[in-house]
Design a protein around this motif. Structure first.
Motif, short mmCIF file in Angstrom:
data_model
loop_
_atom_site.label_atom_id
_atom_site.label_comp_id
_atom_site.label_asym_id
_atom_site.label_seq_id
_atom_site.Cartn_x
_atom_site.Cartn_y
_atom_site.Cartn_z
N PHE A 75 -0.45 -25.47 -15.63
CA PHE A 75 0.47 -25.60 -14.50
C PHE A 75 1.32 -24.34 -14.37
N THR A 96 0.26 -33.31 -1.68
CA THR A 96 0.84 -33.25 -3.01
C THR A 96 -0.22 -33.59 -4.04
N GLU A 97 -0.34 -32.72 -5.02
CA GLU A 97 -1.25 -32.92 -6.15
C GLU A 97 -0.39 -33.34 -7.35
N LYS A 121 2.59 -29.23 -6.08
CA LYS A 121 1.95 -29.69 -7.31
C LYS A 121 3.03 -30.20 -8.24
N THR A 137 1.17 -26.57 -0.19
CA THR A 137 0.86 -27.55 -1.22
C THR A 137 2.04 -27.74 -2.15
#
Length: 125
Positions: free
Chosen positions: A109, A3-4, A29, A27
């Protein structure tokens, strides 16, 4: 699954939080925001000049629907949401620098989600 996280919530624990999330199989985010920052940005979105009404993300925000009603609400039109966030003009205030930074982060984003064909969900805590 790594997790970013981009975090604009630290120091506001106990107050409402908005979490923007995009994920694929590998992933996750997130942008974690203090509700006050999110409200400040959302309140800068202008009413659609043609219809005279709120549209897209601002529509859901001002009617308190979407993420206010669902645990993890998917933004239905990322391209229009990106356009709305991109058009915000942040006035010179004490919070200007942080709001400009958050606007920039949200824009990138959303661009990332669009270019990678991901959905974005909003969670309100």
């Amino acid at each position: 699954m790594p997790t970013e996280i981009i975090n604009y919530y630290d120091g506001f624990e106990g107050e409402p939080e908005i979490i923007l999330t995009q994920k694929d199989g590998l992933t996750t985010k997130q942008i974690r925001l203090w509700d006050g920052y999110f409200n400040a940005i959302m309140n800068l979105i202008k009413v659609d000049p043609i219809s005279g009404r709120w549209t897209h993300l601002a529509y859901y925000y001002h009617l308190h629907i979407g993420w206010y009603e669902e645990d993890s609400w998917q933004i239905p039109d990322l391209t229009s949401t990106l356009k709305q966030i991109h058009e915000i003009q942040i006035p010179e205030t004490n919070d200007m620098d942080i709001l400009v930074e958050i606007q920039y982060r949200i824009i990138h984003f959303l661009e990332d989600a669009i270019s990678n064909n991901r959905t974005v969900c909003i969670h309100y805590e």
